[in-house]
Design a protein around this motif. Structure first.
Motif, PDB file in Angstrom:
ATOM      1  N   GLY A  90      55.400 -56.559  17.201  1.00 63.15           N
ATOM      2  CA  GLY A  90      55.020 -56.966  18.545  1.00 63.15           C
ATOM      3  C   GLY A  90      56.318 -55.883  19.025  1.00 63.15           C
ATOM      4  N   TYR A  91      56.587 -55.576  20.368  1.00 60.64           N
ATOM      5  CA  TYR A  91      57.509 -55.020  20.245  1.00 60.64           C
ATOM      6  C   TYR A  91      59.057 -55.132  21.776  1.00 60.64           C
ATOM      7  CZ  TYR A  91      54.276 -53.466  23.719  1.00 60.64           C
ATOM      8  OH  TYR A  91      53.381 -53.583  24.704  1.00 60.64           O
ATOM      9  N   LEU A  92      59.764 -54.985  21.697  1.00 60.71           N
ATOM     10  CA  LEU A  92      60.705 -55.556  22.931  1.00 60.71           C
ATOM     11  C   LEU A  92      61.015 -54.550  23.690  1.00 60.71           C
ATOM     12  CD1 LEU A  92      63.085 -58.588  21.978  1.00 60.71           C
ATOM     13  CD2 LEU A  92      60.526 -58.552  23.891  1.00 60.71           C
ATOM     14  N   ALA A  93      60.678 -53.753  25.101  1.00 61.75           N
ATOM     15  CA  ALA A  93      60.859 -52.663  25.955  1.00 61.75           C
ATOM     16  C   ALA A  93      62.883 -52.797  26.062  1.00 61.75           C
ATOM     17  CB  ALA A  93      60.538 -52.746  26.945  1.00 61.75           C
ATOM     18  N   LYS A  94      63.591 -51.961  25.695  1.00 63.85           N
ATOM     19  CA  LYS A  94      65.130 -51.985  25.915  1.00 63.85           C
ATOM     20  C   LYS A  94      65.267 -50.981  27.548  1.00 63.85           C
ATOM     21  CE  LYS A  94      67.082 -50.219  22.184  1.00 63.85           C
ATOM     22  NZ  LYS A  94      68.397 -50.106  21.257  1.00 63.85           N
ATOM     23  N   PRO A  95      66.483 -51.213  27.987  1.00 65.66           N
ATOM     24  CA  PRO A  95      67.040 -52.697  27.684  1.00 65.66           C
ATOM     25  C   PRO A  95      66.387 -53.501  27.562  1.00 65.66           C
ATOM     26  CG  PRO A  95      67.326 -51.703  29.791  1.00 65.66           C
ATOM     27  CD  PRO A  95      67.064 -50.399  29.776  1.00 65.66           C
ATOM     28  N   VAL A  96      66.495 -54.517  27.022  1.00 66.59           N
ATOM     29  CA  VAL A  96      66.477 -56.128  27.384  1.00 66.59           C
ATOM     30  C   VAL A  96      66.844 -57.093  28.168  1.00 66.59           C
ATOM     31  CG1 VAL A  96      66.569 -58.886  26.031  1.00 66.59           C
ATOM     32  CG2 VAL A  96      66.649 -56.475  24.344  1.00 66.59           C
ATOM     33  N   ASP A  97      65.866 -57.743  28.669  1.00 62.76           N
ATOM     34  CA  ASP A  97      65.508 -58.297  29.865  1.00 62.76           C
ATOM     35  C   ASP A  97      66.390 -59.504  29.561  1.00 62.76           C
ATOM     36  OD1 ASP A  97      65.579 -59.788  32.746  1.00 62.76           O
ATOM     37  OD2 ASP A  97      63.612 -58.185  32.945  1.00 62.76           O
ATOM     38  N   VAL A  98      67.028 -60.096  29.769  1.00 66.70           N
ATOM     39  CA  VAL A  98      68.287 -61.489  29.402  1.00 66.70           C
ATOM     40  C   VAL A  98      67.256 -62.520  29.655  1.00 66.70           C
ATOM     41  CG1 VAL A  98      70.528 -60.307  29.194  1.00 66.70           C
ATOM     42  CG2 VAL A  98      69.562 -61.042  30.780  1.00 66.70           C
ATOM     43  N   LEU A  99      66.954 -62.110  31.644  1.00 66.03           N
ATOM     44  CA  LEU A  99      66.622 -63.018  31.680  1.00 66.03           C
ATOM     45  C   LEU A  99      64.778 -64.056  30.685  1.00 66.03           C
ATOM     46  CD1 LEU A  99      67.149 -63.156  35.975  1.00 66.03           C
ATOM     47  CD2 LEU A  99      67.535 -64.211  33.810  1.00 66.03           C
ATOM     48  N   GLU A 100      64.106 -62.044  30.561  1.00 63.83           N
ATOM     49  CA  GLU A 100      62.817 -62.173  30.069  1.00 63.83           C
ATOM     50  C   GLU A 100      63.178 -62.742  28.560  1.00 63.83           C
ATOM     51  OE1 GLU A 100      59.567 -62.203  30.520  1.00 63.83           O
ATOM     52  OE2 GLU A 100      60.324 -62.939  32.767  1.00 63.83           O
ATOM     53  N   LEU A 101      64.249 -62.581  27.938  1.00 61.58           N
ATOM     54  CA  LEU A 101      64.464 -62.273  26.619  1.00 61.58           C
ATOM     55  C   LEU A 101      64.071 -63.997  25.386  1.00 61.58           C
ATOM     56  CD1 LEU A 101      65.245 -61.108  23.635  1.00 61.58           C
ATOM     57  CD2 LEU A 101      67.761 -61.832  24.122  1.00 61.58           C
ATOM     58  N   PRO A 102      64.707 -65.044  26.220  1.00 60.11           N
ATOM     59  CA  PRO A 102      64.407 -67.223  26.366  1.00 60.11           C
ATOM     60  C   PRO A 102      62.252 -66.116  25.648  1.00 60.11           C
ATOM     61  CG  PRO A 102      65.592 -66.591  27.344  1.00 60.11           C
ATOM     62  CD  PRO A 102      65.567 -65.251  27.740  1.00 60.11           C
ATOM     63  N   ARG A 103      61.884 -65.806  26.277  1.00 57.66           N
ATOM     64  CA  ARG A 103      60.545 -66.821  26.682  1.00 57.66           C
ATOM     65  C   ARG A 103      59.608 -65.478  25.738  1.00 57.66           C
ATOM     66  NH1 ARG A 103      56.852 -64.248  28.074  1.00 57.66           N
ATOM     67  NH2 ARG A 103      57.746 -62.516  28.744  1.00 57.66           N
ATOM     68  N   GLN A 104      60.227 -64.226  25.415  1.00 57.18           N
ATOM     69  CA  GLN A 104      60.031 -63.008  24.750  1.00 57.18           C
ATOM     70  C   GLN A 104      60.002 -63.414  23.436  1.00 57.18           C
ATOM     71  OE1 GLN A 104      61.983 -60.581  26.527  1.00 57.18           O
ATOM     72  NE2 GLN A 104      60.182 -58.501  27.381  1.00 57.18           N
ATOM     73  N   VAL A 105      61.327 -64.513  22.872  1.00 53.44           N
ATOM     74  CA  VAL A 105      61.759 -64.785  21.521  1.00 53.44           C
ATOM     75  C   VAL A 105      61.367 -66.094  21.007  1.00 53.44           C
ATOM     76  CG1 VAL A 105      63.113 -65.369  20.222  1.00 53.44           C
ATOM     77  CG2 VAL A 105      64.282 -63.760  21.955  1.00 53.44           C
ATOM     78  N   ALA A 106      60.943 -66.979  22.035  1.00 53.15           N
ATOM     79  CA  ALA A 106      60.263 -68.358  21.666  1.00 53.15           C
ATOM     80  C   ALA A 106      58.404 -67.676  21.736  1.00 53.15           C
ATOM     81  CB  ALA A 106      59.967 -69.259  22.766  1.00 53.15           C
ATOM     82  N   THR A 107      57.738 -66.746  22.422  1.00 54.35           N
ATOM     83  CA  THR A 107      56.690 -66.754  21.623  1.00 54.35           C
ATOM     84  C   THR A 107      56.882 -66.027  20.557  1.00 54.35           C
ATOM     85  OG1 THR A 107      55.798 -65.909  24.402  1.00 54.35           O
ATOM     86  CG2 THR A 107      54.950 -64.748  22.925  1.00 54.35           C
ATOM     87  N   LEU A 108      57.295 -65.107  20.408  1.00 54.51           N
ATOM     88  CA  LEU A 108      57.515 -64.535  19.472  1.00 54.51           C
ATOM     89  C   LEU A 108      57.076 -65.199  17.743  1.00 54.51           C
ATOM     90  CD1 LEU A 108      59.632 -61.198  20.227  1.00 54.51           C
ATOM     91  CD2 LEU A 108      57.486 -61.027  19.567  1.00 54.51           C
ATOM     92  N   LEU A 109      58.569 -66.864  17.986  1.00 56.36           N
ATOM     93  CA  LEU A 109      58.872 -66.532  16.989  1.00 56.36           C
ATOM     94  C   LEU A 109      57.375 -68.620  17.256  1.00 56.36           C
ATOM     95  CD1 LEU A 109      62.479 -67.962  17.523  1.00 56.36           C
ATOM     96  CD2 LEU A 109      61.277 -67.243  15.353  1.00 56.36           C
TER      97      LEU A 109
END
Ligand code: MN
Length: 129
Positions: free
Chosen positions: A102-121
């Protein structure tokens, strides 16, 4: 059970600190490397649940680091996500074709990061964040 272990490979101090602070706040354990060599070494040693891999790194870049990790039986199956400022559709397709999960766009969106990481995990989003 221990919380998920996330390896962050990022040469930009500010970006690294931001991700580490957010992930730590969420209760994840983190490992950090500022270049690919150290990142690959930590991945081999600690078998993280998720690797966030910057693409543009000094020396070996994230694309090459991924090849190294995928070609080593110890790290071949790790979940590895590209951190990239390239947000174009073609770039994303290229990253997935290269073997990133997968990929995460930078700059990382701190409000989106929790959901993104949970999804990735592959786990539910943590509550109250
Ligand atoms: Mn970079």
């Amino acid at each position: 059970m221990d919380s998920a272990l996330i390896l962050i490979v990022e040469d930009n101090d500010r970006s690294l600190k931001l991700m580490r602070d957010v992930l730590s706040y969420l209760g994840y354990r983190t490992l950090e490397a500022s270049d690919a060599e150290a990142g690959v070494s930590l991945a081999r040693a600690h078998n993280p649940d998720l690797v966030l891999m910057d693409i543009q790194l000094p020396g070996i870049d994230g694309m090459e680091a991924l090849i190294q990790l995928r070609s080593d039986p110890v790290t071949a199956e790790l979940r590895i996500v590209a951190l990239t400022a390239f947000a174009m559709k073609e770039d994303r397709k290229r990253l997935l074709a290269h073997g990133f999960d997968g990929y995460l766009a930078k700059p990382v969106d701190v409000l989106e990061l929790p959901r993104q990481v949970a999804t990735l995990l592959g786990s539910p989003t943590r509550a109250s964040v």
